[in-house]
Design a protein around this motif. Structure first.
Motif, PDB file in Angstrom:
ATOM      1  N   ASN A 132      20.388  33.981 -44.802  1.00  0.00           N
ATOM      2  CA  ASN A 132      20.307  35.392 -44.447  1.00  0.00           C
ATOM      3  C   ASN A 132      19.776  35.558 -43.029  1.00  0.00           C
ATOM      4  OD1 ASN A 132      20.111  38.405 -45.233  1.00  0.00           O
ATOM      5  ND2 ASN A 132      18.070  37.906 -44.477  1.00  0.00           N
ATOM      6  N   ASP A 133      18.748  34.765 -42.656  1.00  0.00           N
ATOM      7  CA  ASP A 133      18.220  34.818 -41.296  1.00  0.00           C
ATOM      8  C   ASP A 133      19.290  34.428 -40.280  1.00  0.00           C
ATOM      9  OD1 ASP A 133      15.790  35.559 -42.329  1.00  0.00           O
ATOM     10  OD2 ASP A 133      14.864  33.565 -42.122  1.00  0.00           O
ATOM     11  N   LEU A 134      20.091  33.445 -40.631  1.00  0.00           N
ATOM     12  CA  LEU A 134      21.148  32.987 -39.740  1.00  0.00           C
ATOM     13  C   LEU A 134      22.192  34.082 -39.524  1.00  0.00           C
ATOM     14  CD1 LEU A 134      22.444  30.567 -38.200  1.00  0.00           C
ATOM     15  CD2 LEU A 134      23.640  30.021 -40.315  1.00  0.00           C
ATOM     16  N   LEU A 135      22.639  34.701 -40.617  1.00  0.00           N
ATOM     17  CA  LEU A 135      23.636  35.768 -40.495  1.00  0.00           C
ATOM     18  C   LEU A 135      23.065  36.963 -39.743  1.00  0.00           C
ATOM     19  CD1 LEU A 135      25.316  35.720 -44.040  1.00  0.00           C
ATOM     20  CD2 LEU A 135      26.055  34.581 -41.951  1.00  0.00           C
ATOM     21  N   SER A 136      21.801  37.270 -39.987  1.00  0.00           N
ATOM     22  CA  SER A 136      21.166  38.379 -39.273  1.00  0.00           C
ATOM     23  C   SER A 136      21.116  38.104 -37.777  1.00  0.00           C
ATOM     24  CB  SER A 136      19.748  38.613 -39.802  1.00  0.00           C
ATOM     25  OG  SER A 136      19.764  38.991 -41.158  1.00  0.00           O
ATOM     26  N   ALA A 137      20.803  36.869 -37.411  1.00  0.00           N
ATOM     27  CA  ALA A 137      20.734  36.512 -35.994  1.00  0.00           C
ATOM     28  C   ALA A 137      22.098  36.652 -35.329  1.00  0.00           C
ATOM     29  CB  ALA A 137      20.216  35.079 -35.842  1.00  0.00           C
ATOM     30  N   ILE A 138      23.156  36.221 -36.018  1.00  0.00           N
ATOM     31  CA  ILE A 138      24.502  36.334 -35.456  1.00  0.00           C
ATOM     32  C   ILE A 138      24.883  37.798 -35.297  1.00  0.00           C
ATOM     33  CG2 ILE A 138      26.944  35.840 -35.843  1.00  0.00           C
ATOM     34  CD1 ILE A 138      26.101  33.290 -37.302  1.00  0.00           C
ATOM     35  N   SER A 139      24.594  38.604 -36.324  1.00  0.00           N
ATOM     36  CA  SER A 139      24.989  40.017 -36.279  1.00  0.00           C
ATOM     37  C   SER A 139      24.214  40.792 -35.218  1.00  0.00           C
ATOM     38  CB  SER A 139      24.793  40.666 -37.648  1.00  0.00           C
ATOM     39  OG  SER A 139      23.421  40.737 -37.993  1.00  0.00           O
ATOM     40  N   ASP A 140      23.035  40.305 -34.829  1.00  0.00           N
ATOM     41  CA  ASP A 140      22.241  40.971 -33.793  1.00  0.00           C
ATOM     42  C   ASP A 140      22.550  40.440 -32.392  1.00  0.00           C
ATOM     43  OD1 ASP A 140      20.954  42.521 -35.674  1.00  0.00           O
ATOM     44  OD2 ASP A 140      19.249  41.156 -35.872  1.00  0.00           O
ATOM     45  N   SER A 141      23.415  39.442 -32.292  1.00  0.00           N
ATOM     46  CA  SER A 141      23.661  38.785 -31.008  1.00  0.00           C
ATOM     47  C   SER A 141      24.865  39.386 -30.299  1.00  0.00           C
ATOM     48  CB  SER A 141      23.897  37.284 -31.227  1.00  0.00           C
ATOM     49  OG  SER A 141      25.170  37.064 -31.810  1.00  0.00           O
ATOM     50  N   ASP A 142      25.047  38.979 -29.045  1.00  0.00           N
ATOM     51  CA  ASP A 142      26.205  39.422 -28.270  1.00  0.00           C
ATOM     52  C   ASP A 142      27.493  38.764 -28.743  1.00  0.00           C
ATOM     53  OD1 ASP A 142      24.599  41.033 -26.713  1.00  0.00           O
ATOM     54  OD2 ASP A 142      24.272  39.512 -25.173  1.00  0.00           O
ATOM     55  N   PHE A 143      27.394  37.737 -29.564  1.00  0.00           N
ATOM     56  CA  PHE A 143      28.597  37.088 -30.084  1.00  0.00           C
ATOM     57  C   PHE A 143      29.281  37.937 -31.159  1.00  0.00           C
ATOM     58  CE2 PHE A 143      26.082  33.297 -28.753  1.00  0.00           C
ATOM     59  CZ  PHE A 143      27.011  32.738 -27.880  1.00  0.00           C
ATOM     60  N   TYR A 144      28.530  38.801 -31.801  1.00  0.00           N
ATOM     61  CA  TYR A 144      29.002  39.455 -33.027  1.00  0.00           C
ATOM     62  C   TYR A 144      30.010  40.570 -32.750  1.00  0.00           C
ATOM     63  CZ  TYR A 144      28.926  42.296 -37.243  1.00  0.00           C
ATOM     64  OH  TYR A 144      29.293  43.017 -38.339  1.00  0.00           O
TER      65      TYR A 144
END
Length: 719
Positions: A132-144
């Motif tokens: 969940n932390d990993l997905l949250s980090a991706i969704s909050d990043s410029d990559f998302y």
């Protein structure tokens, strides 16, 4: 009068009624426009799609709220996995398309509760906190991106971090029914604990076809180089225990082993090392006198003595990381956090992020069969190198291991660098702690072939107290059309520079910088006053160069911005009788160095010289007051792998009046010490980076029998 009075009585009565109608009309129109703007704003900023995954935190979105999906027994199963996959065969880079920011876009599939036909979940743990932390980090990043049509890379919301919690067949079926699976093309899976008893495969056993795998236990047999990404096994202690950074240096113990599930043969070897070396080695194990539980996980014991873990790791210079049932061990992360140099004994293990990280700078890798020799091997490492490795180990943890976010972002950046190689992070960006503000300086290795013409160059004149020749040099340099600024480095702490009114009047800014110590390396310091890309380093006695010669040298540098472009040429030779390198200044057909008493180079190399010069070369130069120019030649040649460029035929440059008293380079011992410099630097670099060439650059028409006024550089000079 009556008519007029009648008109007057009706006129005022009509006007208010017309205003009221207009008022109602405008109010209605304004309301419609306002509602339209509100609706537009809500449409812009509200999630457009039911597949939007903008919020992945467990406290706001739970897997229990996700739709239930049943997997039929007959659902397809992907292929086992293509070991031949590479980025050019199993990844569709055209899906990434042109992106002005050179950044891939990553889409996360919406959460689902996946069960088989009888309602049993495919995973015993559901969505773990780590995933969940990993997905949250991706969704909050410029990559998302939440727009699936713009995505270059797809990340399933199916948690496969720990294979032990998965039902292999059903998980594979769940992957196969993803809307854009397409045999796993452009899909990324994260797994840290692969395999299971009894064989513990080093890669995820779930059939995944062409999907990329970010795996935490790869061996050389299962790792698809340039396709998969080797990631660390995340240590839960990273989130629970905060270890303050400790200064590098000697520790209480030399070697420490803290793993509890070591094979008995390895433990036997460690115990023998302990017997031979006594207190220098601390061999810890699980505490048998403590009750099992969360507290016992953070304790280690040696006989009856109890130690706090991972705090005890900070008490050792080196920490052993042995393979267990799996190659990847969370101990590696704990060791790095403690600033302890990991000693990795795990044959065929692909270290985390080894595609970009230089592990030689932060760890010692020893073959398992060399375990009995470990103590001797580690003792041979110099103390200064150990301190650098301790510092680098801690920085690796801070930058790449400290959280699931750090692991996820590093993985995506590695993939991003593969897709946009021309904008990829450099070796320095990946491996050098951000002490220096590199962002303000462009590396000439990645500049266009010809840099922009706009700013010209900055002349940096190193001087001590030769005022007359200094002023002559300034006057000559000021005639060069491309000169943007002139910087005088005043290296004399016992004497003040001349008053402002005495300096030559020139058309460009002239700045005097007073140094704190008389060091030759001051000429290569990255002064803030240097705003141009090009730098001309010149001594205060180089008065024979003409403005044409200097302008031509600058034009040559513009075509070769990664080279040293200079005037005095020198050569290094191998002395077979003495068995060492020799410095040669006589006229020869070959050149391997150009002296920075008059040379153009990119200001990027000032940063490398000041902050990244290998070993003790910079201090050695300052102590001996010699060879800073040779050191710069070594540095540039080592970084670029290219030879310098000598320009114009002139070989005599200094003022005739300069005597041995004034000129450092005319000292009797000067030539001998220059040879010593070359041998010293070659030893530090571990190689001889200097390249020999047999050519120089001259203007096209400078020797032709042609009218002088038609030549671009008529005053080039002679030998």
């Amino acid at each position: 009068m009556c008519a007029s009075g009648k008109y007057s009585s009706r006129g005022p009565a009509l006007i208010p009624r017309m205003k009221t109608k207009h008022r109602i009309y405008y109010i209605t129109l304004f309301s419609v426009v306002l509602l339209g703007l509100i609706a537009t704003g809500m449409f812009q900023f509200w999630p457009h799609s039911i597949e939007s995954t903008a919020d992945w935190t467990l406290d706001k979105r739970s897997v229990h709220d996700a739709p239930l999906v049943r997997l039929p027994v007959s659902s397809p199963i992907p292929e086992r996995g293509d070991l031949s996959c590479r980025m050019h065969t199993c990844f569709d880079v055209y899906r990434c398309g042109y992106n002005p920011k050179n950044r891939i876009k990553v889409y996360i599939y919406p959460l689902q509760r996946l069960v088989d036909e009888v309602g049993i979940p495919i995973s015993s743990t559901g969505l773990s906190r780590e995933y969940n932390d990993l997905l949250s980090a991706i969704s909050d990043s410029d990559f998302y991106t939440d727009d699936v049509t713009r995505a270059c890379l797809f990340v399933p919301s199916i948690d496969v971090l720990n294979q032990n919690s998965l039902r292999i067949r059903e998980t594979a079926q769940a992957l196969a029914i993803l809307p854009r699976w397409d045999r796993g093309m452009n899909h990324l899976l994260f797994n840290m604990l692969p395999g299971g008893p009894p064989d513990y495969n080093t890669a995820l056993d779930v059939p995944r076809d062409r999907a990329l795998l970010a795996g935490g236990g790869f061996s050389t047999w299962t790792y698809r180089q340039g396709y998969d990404v080797s990631i660390p096994v995340y240590s839960p202690l990273s989130a629970d225990v905060e270890l303050p950074e400790r200064q590098p240096g000697p520790r209480r113990y030399f070697i420490l082993s803290s793993q509890t599930a070591i094979h008995r043969e390895y433990r036997g070897e460690l115990e023998r090392l302990k017997e031979e070396n006594g207190e220098a080695l601390l061999l810890l194990d699980k505490c048998s006198n403590l009750s099992q539980g969360a507290a016992s996980v953070r304790k280690r014991c040696y006989k009856s003595q109890v130690y706090d873990y991972p705090q005890v790791l900070q008490e050792s210079s080196f920490c052993v990381v042995l393979r267990g049932a799996r190659l990847g061990q969370a101990t590696l992360s704990d060791v790095l956090q403690a600033g302890c140099v990991p000693v990795v004994l795990a044959d065929s293990y692909i270290l985390p992020f080894s595609e970009v990280l230089d592990w030689k700078r932060a760890s010692v890798v020893i073959p398992e069969e060399k375990l009995p020799e470990m103590y001797t091997i580690l003792k041979s490492i110099p103390h200064r190198q150990v301190e650098e490795m301790q510092r680098q180990a801690r920085w690796f943890w801070d930058a790449y291991f400290s959280s699931m976010k750090a692991i996820g972002m590093t993985t995506l950046q590695i993939i991003n660098d593969r897709i946009y190689p021309y904008a990829a992070h450099t070796y320095e960006q990946w491996n050098n702690p951000p002490v220096v503000k590199w962002s303000s300086v462009n590396s000439p290795l990645f500049l266009p072939l010809i840099p922009p013409r706009s700013p010209g160059f900055t002349a940096v004149v190193l001087t001590y107290d030769r005022i007359e020749s200094l002023f002559r040099v300034i006057t000559e340099i000021s005639k060069v059309p491309s000169l943007a600024k002139l910087l005088v480095v005043w290296n004399n702490q016992n004497k003040s520079p001349p008053e402002e009114s005495l300096w030559p009047k020139i058309a460009v800014p002239l700045k005097v910088v007073r140094t704190k110590e008389n060091k030759l390396s001051n000429r290569f310091f990255p002064y803030d006053e240097i705003e141009t890309e090009a730098v001309l380093a010149i001594d205060d006695d180089i008065i024979m160069l003409t403005s044409d010669e200097l302008q031509f040298g600058y034009e040559v540098w513009r075509e070769f911005p990664d080279r040293l472009v200079g005037y005095p040429g020198r050569l290094h030779l191998w002395d077979h009788e003495m068995g060492k390198w020799k410095y040669e200044s006589e006229w020869t057909n070959e050149v391997s160095m150009v002296l920075t008493g008059a040379a153009f180079y990119h200001k990027y190399f000032n940063y490398l010289y000041t902050y990244k010069m290998p070993g003790d070369i910079k201090n050695w130069v300052d102590a001996h007051m010699n060879c800073e120019d040779i050191a710069m030649n070594f540095l540039v040649a080592n970084v670029t792998g290219k030879a310098p460029i000598k320009v114009t035929p002139r070989k005599k440059f200094k003022c005739p009046e300069c005597t041995a008293i004034d000129g450092l380079s005319l000292d009797q011992t000067h030539m001998v010490e220059r040879s010593e410099c070359i041998n010293k630097f070659a030893s530090v670099f571990g190689t001889m980076p200097l390249k020999v060439v047999e050519h120089r650059a001259d203007p096209v028409l400078y020797k032709d029998d042609f009218p002088e006024k038609l030549k671009s550089f008529p005053n080039i000079g002679s030998l």
